[in-house]
Motif scaffolding. Sequence first.
Motif, PDB file in Angstrom:
ATOM      1  N   GLN A  45       1.033  -6.378   0.506  1.00 21.60           N
ATOM      2  CA  GLN A  45       2.257  -5.867  -0.119  1.00 21.60           C
ATOM      3  C   GLN A  45       3.312  -6.966  -0.159  1.00 21.60           C
ATOM      4  O   GLN A  45       3.659  -7.532   0.886  1.00 21.60           O
ATOM      5  N   GLU A  59       2.662  -8.807   3.210  1.00 27.31           N
ATOM      6  CA  GLU A  59       2.173  -8.241   4.467  1.00 27.31           C
ATOM      7  C   GLU A  59       0.736  -7.779   4.277  1.00 27.31           C
ATOM      8  O   GLU A  59       0.423  -7.086   3.309  1.00 27.31           O
ATOM      9  N   VAL A  62      -4.573  -3.393   6.501  1.00 31.69           N
ATOM     10  CA  VAL A  62      -6.011  -3.129   6.474  1.00 31.69           C
ATOM     11  C   VAL A  62      -6.306  -1.803   5.767  1.00 31.69           C
ATOM     12  O   VAL A  62      -5.498  -0.860   5.830  1.00 31.69           O
ATOM     13  N   ARG A  63      -7.432  -1.759   5.058  1.00 30.73           N
ATOM     14  CA  ARG A  63      -7.896  -0.546   4.384  1.00 30.73           C
ATOM     15  C   ARG A  63      -9.370  -0.345   4.704  1.00 30.73           C
ATOM     16  O   ARG A  63     -10.120  -1.298   4.794  1.00 30.73           O
ATOM     17  N   ASN A 118      -0.196  -7.622  10.999  1.00 32.38           N
ATOM     18  CA  ASN A 118       0.155  -6.705  12.083  1.00 32.38           C
ATOM     19  C   ASN A 118      -0.771  -6.924  13.273  1.00 32.38           C
ATOM     20  O   ASN A 118      -1.987  -6.995  13.099  1.00 32.38           O
ATOM     21  N   ASP A 180       8.323  -5.326  14.386  1.00 31.03           N
ATOM     22  CA  ASP A 180       8.020  -4.309  13.380  1.00 31.03           C
ATOM     23  C   ASP A 180       8.601  -2.948  13.786  1.00 31.03           C
ATOM     24  O   ASP A 180       8.810  -2.692  14.971  1.00 31.03           O
ATOM     25  N   ASP A 181       8.839  -2.106  12.805  1.00 38.69           N
ATOM     26  CA  ASP A 181       9.297  -0.720  13.025  1.00 38.69           C
ATOM     27  C   ASP A 181      10.515  -0.669  13.927  1.00 38.69           C
ATOM     28  O   ASP A 181      10.639   0.227  14.781  1.00 38.69           O
ATOM     29  N   ARG A 204      11.211   2.219   8.206  1.00 38.56           N
ATOM     30  CA  ARG A 204      11.515   2.924   6.961  1.00 38.56           C
ATOM     31  C   ARG A 204      12.150   4.292   7.184  1.00 38.56           C
ATOM     32  O   ARG A 204      12.778   4.843   6.278  1.00 38.56           O
ATOM     33  N   GLU A 237      12.046  -1.956   5.456  1.00 37.25           N
ATOM     34  CA  GLU A 237      10.772  -1.381   5.029  1.00 37.25           C
ATOM     35  C   GLU A 237      11.030  -0.082   4.275  1.00 37.25           C
ATOM     36  O   GLU A 237      12.056   0.562   4.488  1.00 37.25           O
ATOM     37  N   GLU A 240      12.325   2.502  -1.464  1.00 38.06           N
ATOM     38  CA  GLU A 240      11.627   3.307  -2.475  1.00 38.06           C
ATOM     39  C   GLU A 240      12.426   3.493  -3.753  1.00 38.06           C
ATOM     40  O   GLU A 240      11.870   3.886  -4.777  1.00 38.06           O
ATOM     41  N   PHE A 259       7.882   0.530  -2.164  1.00 36.77           N
ATOM     42  CA  PHE A 259       7.190   0.945  -3.379  1.00 36.77           C
ATOM     43  C   PHE A 259       7.993   0.666  -4.648  1.00 36.77           C
ATOM     44  O   PHE A 259       7.420   0.535  -5.713  1.00 36.77           O
TER      45      PHE A 259
HETATM   46  P1  C2E Z   1       3.668  -1.102   9.075  1.00 34.94           P
HETATM   47  O1  C2E Z   1       3.224  -2.393   9.648  1.00 34.94           O
HETATM   48  O2  C2E Z   1       5.049  -0.663   9.358  1.00 34.94           O
HETATM   49  O3  C2E Z   1       3.394  -1.239   7.508  1.00 34.94           O
HETATM   50  C1  C2E Z   1       4.178  -0.667   6.510  1.00 34.94           C
HETATM   51  C2  C2E Z   1       3.578   0.633   6.022  1.00 34.94           C
HETATM   52  O4  C2E Z   1       4.495   1.258   5.140  1.00 34.94           O
HETATM   53  C3  C2E Z   1       2.291   0.456   5.229  1.00 34.94           C
HETATM   54  O5  C2E Z   1       1.495   1.604   5.440  1.00 34.94           O
HETATM   55  C4  C2E Z   1       2.816   0.454   3.786  1.00 34.94           C
HETATM   56  O6  C2E Z   1       1.838   0.828   2.832  1.00 34.94           O
HETATM   57  C5  C2E Z   1       3.888   1.493   3.900  1.00 34.94           C
HETATM   58  N1  C2E Z   1       4.910   1.338   2.877  1.00 34.94           N
HETATM   59  C6  C2E Z   1       5.328   0.213   2.278  1.00 34.94           C
HETATM   60  N2  C2E Z   1       6.335   0.456   1.419  1.00 34.94           N
HETATM   61  C7  C2E Z   1       6.560   1.782   1.482  1.00 34.94           C
HETATM   62  C8  C2E Z   1       7.480   2.655   0.807  1.00 34.94           C
HETATM   63  O7  C2E Z   1       8.308   2.260  -0.004  1.00 34.94           O
HETATM   64  N3  C2E Z   1       7.424   3.972   1.144  1.00 34.94           N
HETATM   65  C9  C2E Z   1       6.527   4.464   2.045  1.00 34.94           C
HETATM   66  N4  C2E Z   1       6.534   5.772   2.281  1.00 34.94           N
HETATM   67  N5  C2E Z   1       5.646   3.672   2.691  1.00 34.94           N
HETATM   68  C10 C2E Z   1       5.663   2.345   2.408  1.00 34.94           C
HETATM   69  P2  C2E Z   1      -0.055   1.488   5.789  1.00 34.94           P
HETATM   70  O8  C2E Z   1      -0.680   0.383   5.018  1.00 34.94           O
HETATM   71  O9  C2E Z   1      -0.628   2.855   5.675  1.00 34.94           O
HETATM   72  O10 C2E Z   1      -0.035   1.056   7.299  1.00 34.94           O
HETATM   73  C11 C2E Z   1       0.474   1.907   8.296  1.00 34.94           C
HETATM   74  C12 C2E Z   1       0.562   1.204   9.611  1.00 34.94           C
HETATM   75  O11 C2E Z   1      -0.729   0.871  10.117  1.00 34.94           O
HETATM   76  C13 C2E Z   1       1.301  -0.130   9.554  1.00 34.94           C
HETATM   77  O12 C2E Z   1       2.689   0.089   9.557  1.00 34.94           O
HETATM   78  C14 C2E Z   1       0.807  -0.793  10.810  1.00 34.94           C
HETATM   79  O13 C2E Z   1       1.511  -0.324  11.929  1.00 34.94           O
HETATM   80  C15 C2E Z   1      -0.612  -0.300  10.879  1.00 34.94           C
HETATM   81  N6  C2E Z   1      -1.518  -1.338  10.341  1.00 34.94           N
HETATM   82  C16 C2E Z   1      -1.848  -1.620   9.066  1.00 34.94           C
HETATM   83  N7  C2E Z   1      -2.709  -2.651   9.007  1.00 34.94           N
HETATM   84  C17 C2E Z   1      -2.911  -3.062  10.289  1.00 34.94           C
HETATM   85  C18 C2E Z   1      -3.701  -4.092  10.906  1.00 34.94           C
HETATM   86  O14 C2E Z   1      -4.380  -4.896  10.249  1.00 34.94           O
HETATM   87  N8  C2E Z   1      -3.640  -4.182  12.269  1.00 34.94           N
HETATM   88  C19 C2E Z   1      -2.888  -3.328  13.017  1.00 34.94           C
HETATM   89  N9  C2E Z   1      -2.893  -3.487  14.353  1.00 34.94           N
HETATM   90  N10 C2E Z   1      -2.136  -2.353  12.480  1.00 34.94           N
HETATM   91  C20 C2E Z   1      -2.144  -2.221  11.131  1.00 34.94           C
END
Ligand code: C2E
Length: 292
Positions: A45, A59, A62-63, A118, A180-181, A204, A237, A240, A259
């Motif tokens: 992203q 950023e 992972v999927r 992350n 983060d967060d 966010r 973060e 929207e 987004f």
């Molecule tokens: P995060 O690191 O805080 O990543 C941001 C999340 O917010 C991502 O969700 C992203 O798709 C989402 N996002 C971005 N822009 C917007 C927006 O405008 N609105 C909304 N509602 N959401 C938005 P995602 O990809 O589902 O990831 C969720 C969490 O999973 C991440 O939060 C992170 O904590 C974790 N994660 C993702 N990939 C990895 C990884 O490779 N390793 C680890 N340890 N954690 C990961």
Amino acid sequence: SAKQQGRNTYQWFSEELNTSANYRVKLRNELQDAIEDDSLTVYYQPVIDSRTGRARSVEALVRWEHPSRGLISPGDFIPLAEDTGQIIALGKQVLNKACRDMVKLHAAGFRECSVAVNVSPIQVRKDDFIRTVQEALASSGLPPEALELEVVESAILNDTDQVIKTLHELRELGVRLAIDDFGTGFSSLSYIKLMPANKIKIDRSFIKDVIQNRSDAAITQGVISMAHHLGLEVVAEGVETEAHAAFLRKHQCDLLQGFVFARPMPFEDIKNYMNTHGACATTRNETETTNR
Ligand code: C2E
Ligand code: MG
Ligand code: MG
Ligand code: MG
């Protein structure tokens, strides 16, 4: 093979998978297959510079493209992977992929682009985490400055001294660090000054209602100001809407992610995105013009 057998047993037991314990065991086994097959995907992203409107980093997220369930989001399997310890192998794969992809992006001309990965507190606490990062950099050839690691505040709640030491060692490698967060953890503000971070990412949940909720607006402005006084950059973060972006620009938030700009996308799409929206693309075009 054992794996085919695993898939067959899925059919066999599918009716009994109604308890969450069974579901978790099954998901863990399927995740193990995905890790062993190296079949997890990394989406990216873009993160936008609020002054120029251009992307200078991405950023890595992972999927998991599950063979029968479709795309599973990290929120549904990262906590499980943390419980089972699979986060170590998974995290290594994501880190290595992200570094390799970024080297490809650099080779395509976007040399100033960096990637944020992350990392789970569990990874950071592991003894050989520094070596894992060094190896990912060395095997890909990515310069350390192009790698940023995102850790949540709560990472330093346990084993504080050891984690802080590791974070300092990462900084010595030249890697950058983001918290983060920010604002959602339970850590005290005094932890921030212990963390050798370059950047704070405002969660966010504060941005969502920042226009209509005075508390969220006050917190967001306060965090931006605090970060700047600490010499840190700030990312918002979950941007929207255009109204979110305008508010954040007005209050000098350095970087915007959400987004309204771009959703996470496969690596194949990032090059195109950078061609039209990347900060580095501008630099490149200017160079080309000068050369002519
Ligand atoms: P995060 O690191 O805080 O990543 C941001 C999340 O917010 C991502 O969700 C992203 O798709 C989402 N996002 C971005 N822009 C917007 C927006 O405008 N609105 C909304 N509602 N959401 C938005 P995602 O990809 O589902 O990831 C969720 C969490 O999973 C991440 O939060 C992170 O904590 C974790 N994660 C993702 N990939 C990895 C990884 O490779 N390793 C680890 N340890 N954690 C990961
Ligand atoms: Mg993150
Ligand atoms: Mg976040
Ligand atoms: Mg999060």
